[in-house]
Design an enzyme around this catalytic site. Structure first.
Site, PDB file in Angstrom:
ATOM      1  N   ASP A  74      37.773  45.728  27.004  1.00 50.05           N
ATOM      2  CA  ASP A  74      38.659  44.582  27.123  1.00 50.05           C
ATOM      3  C   ASP A  74      37.852  43.301  27.327  1.00 50.05           C
ATOM      4  O   ASP A  74      36.700  43.350  27.776  1.00 50.05           O
ATOM      5  CB  ASP A  74      39.609  44.777  28.312  1.00 50.05           C
ATOM      6  CG  ASP A  74      40.571  45.925  28.087  1.00 50.05           C
ATOM      7  OD1 ASP A  74      40.951  46.168  26.930  1.00 50.05           O
ATOM      8  OD2 ASP A  74      40.940  46.585  29.081  1.00 50.05           O
ATOM      9  N   TYR A 114      31.425  53.913  34.502  1.00 48.31           N
ATOM     10  CA  TYR A 114      31.807  52.521  34.741  1.00 48.31           C
ATOM     11  C   TYR A 114      31.524  52.125  36.185  1.00 48.31           C
ATOM     12  O   TYR A 114      31.659  52.943  37.107  1.00 48.31           O
ATOM     13  CB  TYR A 114      33.304  52.319  34.491  1.00 48.31           C
ATOM     14  CG  TYR A 114      33.747  52.536  33.070  1.00 48.31           C
ATOM     15  CD1 TYR A 114      33.750  51.491  32.148  1.00 48.31           C
ATOM     16  CD2 TYR A 114      34.198  53.786  32.644  1.00 48.31           C
ATOM     17  CE1 TYR A 114      34.171  51.685  30.842  1.00 48.31           C
ATOM     18  CE2 TYR A 114      34.624  53.993  31.342  1.00 48.31           C
ATOM     19  CZ  TYR A 114      34.610  52.939  30.445  1.00 48.31           C
ATOM     20  OH  TYR A 114      35.034  53.151  29.156  1.00 48.31           O
ATOM     21  N   ASP A 142      45.216  44.829  35.700  1.00 47.12           N
ATOM     22  CA  ASP A 142      43.934  44.166  35.906  1.00 47.12           C
ATOM     23  C   ASP A 142      44.154  42.684  36.178  1.00 47.12           C
ATOM     24  O   ASP A 142      45.296  42.201  36.229  1.00 47.12           O
ATOM     25  CB  ASP A 142      42.978  44.393  34.730  1.00 47.12           C
ATOM     26  CG  ASP A 142      43.409  43.698  33.437  1.00 47.12           C
ATOM     27  OD1 ASP A 142      44.330  42.866  33.469  1.00 47.12           O
ATOM     28  OD2 ASP A 142      42.821  43.993  32.384  1.00 47.12           O
ATOM     29  N   ARG A 148      41.545  50.930  34.747  1.00 51.83           N
ATOM     30  CA  ARG A 148      42.570  50.072  35.346  1.00 51.83           C
ATOM     31  C   ARG A 148      43.703  50.915  35.937  1.00 51.83           C
ATOM     32  O   ARG A 148      44.232  50.599  37.007  1.00 51.83           O
ATOM     33  CB  ARG A 148      43.121  49.094  34.310  1.00 51.83           C
ATOM     34  CG  ARG A 148      43.878  49.765  33.190  1.00 51.83           C
ATOM     35  CD  ARG A 148      44.536  48.774  32.256  1.00 51.83           C
ATOM     36  NE  ARG A 148      43.561  48.080  31.448  1.00 51.83           N
ATOM     37  CZ  ARG A 148      43.793  46.913  30.859  1.00 51.83           C
ATOM     38  NH1 ARG A 148      44.954  46.315  31.021  1.00 51.83           N
ATOM     39  NH2 ARG A 148      42.885  46.353  30.110  1.00 51.83           N
TER      40      ARG A 148
END
Length: 242
Positions: A45, A73, A87, A179
């Site tokens: 994103d 991540y 988010d 998320r």
């Protein structure tokens, strides 16, 4: 107009900057390498940074294989605030106090999402409903029912708890939404949460430490970019195929 170079082939590891799409990076690479046949292995994103793997030329046949690998991540979540996108780029839809939340409670909540479990994909995702990506429906204010999908957390670490912020690392399977992970942990804590920062540091056997900064991709001479390409043979060796 320059003639497109169709002979170039390989995998390019890019460190994506914030506030740009994965498609933006592909477009930059096409200009830098003067070739059209380029794809990427797993969307990041605009808010996210980190490892974006580009497959070029004949290496595009590796796209599905590389996308299936586990990811790692590093992320930050904010407790007490929920957004419609889960988010920081979404609109706030709920706020709740975090006074009763403790660092121990946070760690216990993370333990509830270990191993294999089902995860409901967010509305802001590329999953399609009747041929239309969910994120396009979300932009119109539509919310549709989504089927839970099996995912797996292979490992995680809660690195910092300074309420209402929590830093964590998660090693997860393909199709995992960080998320939604943050959102669900917030729900488990009873205060809600959303993701405020996300960085992909590893995909399969490939680390962001070896990646080319996107700013370098923008400005470097073509020959320098080509030097950064990993050949199909190198990729196979790194994955233990050869």
């Amino acid at each position: 107009m320059k003639v497109q170079d169709s002979s170039i082939s390989g995998v390019l590891l890019i460190d994506k900057a914030q506030d740009m799409t994965s498609h933006d990076v592909v477009a930059i690479a096409r200009r830098a390498l003067n070739t059209k046949k380029i794809g990427h292995c797993g969307t990041l994103d605009p808010m996210a940074t980190g490892l974006l793997m580009l497959v070029i030329g004949k290496a595009t046949k590796l796209q599905d294989l590389l996308m299936c690998e586990d990811k790692v991540y590093e992320a930050t979540m904010l407790l007490g605030v929920e957004t419609d996108s889960q988010d920081a780029e979404g609109d706030v839809v709920a706020t709740r106090p975090t006074d009763g939340v403790t660092p121990d409670a946070v760690r216990e909540a993370f333990k509830r999402f270990e191993g294999a479990f089902d995860q409901v994909p967010p509305m802001v995702s590329a999953i399609k409903r009747n041929g239309v990506p969910l994120y396009k429906l979300a932009r119109k204010g539509q919310v549709v029912e989504r089927e839970p999908r099996p995912v797996k957390v292979l490992d995680y670490e809660v690195r910092r708890v300074e309420l209402p912020e929590v830093d964590f690392t998660v090693h997860c399977s393909k199709g995992f939404y960080v998320r939604t992970y943050a959102h669900d942990i917030g729900q488990a804590l009873g205060c809600g949460a959303h993701l405020t920062a996300l960085r992909r540091v590893q995909s399969g056997h490939f680390s962001v430490d070896r990646a080319m900064p996107v700013e370098f991709l923008k400005s470097a001479p073509r020959d320098e970019v080509v030097k950064g390409l990993l050949s199909i043979e190198q990729i196979a060796a790194m994955r233990g195929v050869l």
